[in-house]
Motif scaffolding. Structure first.
Motif, PDB file in Angstrom:
ATOM      1  N   LEU A 165      -5.507  -6.049  -3.059  1.00 18.43           N
ATOM      2  CA  LEU A 165      -4.920  -6.024  -1.716  1.00 18.43           C
ATOM      3  C   LEU A 165      -5.628  -4.936  -0.911  1.00 18.43           C
ATOM      4  O   LEU A 165      -5.955  -3.886  -1.457  1.00 18.43           O
ATOM      5  N   LEU A 166      -5.819  -5.206   0.382  1.00 19.24           N
ATOM      6  CA  LEU A 166      -6.578  -4.260   1.208  1.00 19.24           C
ATOM      7  C   LEU A 166      -5.707  -3.079   1.616  1.00 19.24           C
ATOM      8  O   LEU A 166      -4.640  -3.266   2.207  1.00 19.24           O
ATOM      9  N   HIS A 167      -6.156  -1.873   1.295  1.00 22.77           N
ATOM     10  CA  HIS A 167      -5.442  -0.673   1.721  1.00 22.77           C
ATOM     11  C   HIS A 167      -5.460  -0.589   3.250  1.00 22.77           C
ATOM     12  O   HIS A 167      -6.422  -0.986   3.885  1.00 22.77           O
ATOM     13  N   GLY A 168      -4.388  -0.030   3.787  1.00 21.19           N
ATOM     14  CA  GLY A 168      -4.287   0.068   5.245  1.00 21.19           C
ATOM     15  C   GLY A 168      -3.443  -1.049   5.823  1.00 21.19           C
ATOM     16  O   GLY A 168      -2.942  -0.938   6.931  1.00 21.19           O
ATOM     17  N   LEU A 169      -3.296  -2.138   5.053  1.00 21.37           N
ATOM     18  CA  LEU A 169      -2.431  -3.231   5.506  1.00 21.37           C
ATOM     19  C   LEU A 169      -1.156  -3.233   4.664  1.00 21.37           C
ATOM     20  O   LEU A 169      -1.132  -2.738   3.538  1.00 21.37           O
ATOM     21  N   THR A 170      -0.103  -3.821   5.210  1.00 24.23           N
ATOM     22  CA  THR A 170       1.130  -3.954   4.441  1.00 24.23           C
ATOM     23  C   THR A 170       0.994  -5.133   3.481  1.00 24.23           C
ATOM     24  O   THR A 170       0.070  -5.951   3.592  1.00 24.23           O
ATOM     25  N   GLU A 228      -1.029   0.934  -0.189  1.00 21.27           N
ATOM     26  CA  GLU A 228      -1.396   2.120  -0.959  1.00 21.27           C
ATOM     27  C   GLU A 228      -0.224   3.075  -1.148  1.00 21.27           C
ATOM     28  O   GLU A 228      -0.306   4.004  -1.959  1.00 21.27           O
TER      29      GLU A 228
END
Lengths: 222, 202
Positions: free
Chosen positions: B78-83, B120
């Motif tokens: 999962l991309l950090h910075g996104l929920t 994160e």
């Protein structure tokens, strides 16, 4: 979903993440601002007001800023193997390049705006052709972004990528930096014909490296 | 749930990474139902899944896959910075499917009250659950899960067992690489063993 819509989705995702974790953009803005502030001290007040010198330092700062922002963007993708999740999506490899370039160009546009205003105000630069300046800056940013994204992708899995990306990218960026510098200097001093000619060259660079990136990145990404 | 029937196969696939042969002449066909891939640490389970997903280049052999696939590796991806919600919505929209199942999927995995926190800031188990919620939110025909039980508490392990059973029932092809959870071998699951980069009889 069309390829363009996927590119838009990737760019939107990228900008959302950058907005929440703006460390790349903040580092880039700080770097550009410090260079502009130090410019008078480094080259002297009279030389710093020279349109060509000011434009050259501005574009060198922007090139480094592009590298910082792009590397932070891909570091974020590698943090939790998020890149793999994107790459296995149908059309993910193809959308990755376009999305990253769009998002990088948008972020660099913001950095360029801050750096440009600082340069104009602090160095008291002439602004003979404001529309042409904007055109050169936009095309210069669009010409930088694909080269930097391609270089970051090529060095993505290398341990020494923080050192290698600038070494790989900067020599390739020299023609774009020269064109952007000459175009910006011409626009600042009122030479519309030269500004438009350099803008055309920047557009050609953007198209060539855009096609190169679309060809190389989907195959190179692992 | 609408699914597209999918299958994937490797034919005489060899994967070499850093001059080491990780997979050697592996031939494997995956169809609908559950396939459990077992092997000791370093046997090549992850590389086999990544080869099926097209994430590693084959030095020799070929890969075929039809339909869309979902690959969830060791890490949540999962991309950090996104929920969590934004991550899952992105994946669903990218596939061109409605994202209205995302909220329900996250709630089913116990993340309704954490769906709008950046990933994160979630614990390892919560990130893993958010990642596994993609099983419910994305109707892919082929699902590749690498050690999916890691970091999960008992409730989430049960939830995952149910999700895998439901995916089988929907006719999806599910491959689970694990060296635990021997209850997965029951109910007619196909078992595949791997050791030192070659398939074995489990």
């Amino acid at each position: 979903m069309t390829g363009l819509a996927r590119v838009g989705l990737v760019a939107s995702r990228e900008l959302s993440a950058e907005r929440r974790q703006p460390d790349g953009a903040v580092a880039a803005v700080t770097f550009v601002a410090v260079l502009v502030l130090l410019e008078s001290l480094v080259v002297g007040p009279s030389r710093a007001r020279d349109a060509t010198v000011a434009a050259a330092l501005f574009w060198i700062a922007l090139a480094f800023a592009a590298i910082v922002v792009a590397m932070r963007s891909f570091d974020r993708e590698l943090d939790d193997d998020a890149l793999d999740a994107l790459v296995v999506l149908p059309g993910g490899r193809d959308a990755l390049f376009g999305g990253k370039v769009l998002a990088l160009a948008a972020t660099l546009g913001l950095v360029a705006l801050v750096g440009g205003v600082l340069s104009l105000v602090l160095l008291d630069l002439p602004l003979a052709l404001p529309v042409h300046v904007v055109l050169v800056v936009v095309l210069g940013v669009v010409a930088l972004a694909p080269v930097v994204v391609v270089d970051v992708v090529l060095a993505l899995r290398l341990r020494a990528r923080a050192a290698l990306v600038p070494i790989l990218a900067l020599p390739v960026l020299v023609p774009q930096l020269v064109s952007a510098t000459q175009g910006a200097a011409a626009a600042l001093t009122g030479d519309a014909t030269a500004a438009l000619a350099w803008s055309g060259i920047l557009l050609a660079f953007a198209l060539v490296y855009g096609v190169v990136g679309l060809t190389i990145v989907p195959a190179a990404i692992e | 749930m609408r699914t597209v029937e999918a299958c994937a196969s490797l034919h005489d696939a060899t994967v070499v990474i850093d001059d080491r042969v990780i997979l050697r002449d592996v031939s494997l066909e995956i169809g609908p139902g559950l396939t459990v891939l077992r092997g000791p640490n370093g046997a090549g389970k992850t590389t086999l899944l990544r080869a099926l997903a097209g994430l590693v280049p084959l030095a020799r052999g070929r890969r075929q896959a039809t339909g869309e696939l979902l690959y969830i590796g060791h890490r949540p991806m999962l991309l950090h910075g996104l929920t969590a919600r934004e991550n899952l919505t992105f994946f669903a929209r990218f596939r061109g499917t409605p994202a209205d199942g995302v909220a329900g999927a996250l709630a089913a995995w116990g993340l309704a009250d954490r769906a709008d926190r950046s990933v994160e800031t979630l614990s390892a188990g919560e990130r893993r659950r958010a990642s596994l919620a993609r099983l419910d939110a994305e109707a892919t025909g082929l699902v590749l899960l690498d050690e999916p039980f890691a970091d999960l508490d008992d409730a989430a392990v049960s939830r995952l067992g149910e999700a895998i059973a439901r995916a089988r029932g929907d006719g999806r092809a599910v491959i689970v690489a694990t060296h635990a959870r021997h209850e997965l071998d029951q109910d007619g699951a196909r078992r595949v063993g791997i050791a030192a980069g070659a398939l074995t009889t489990p």
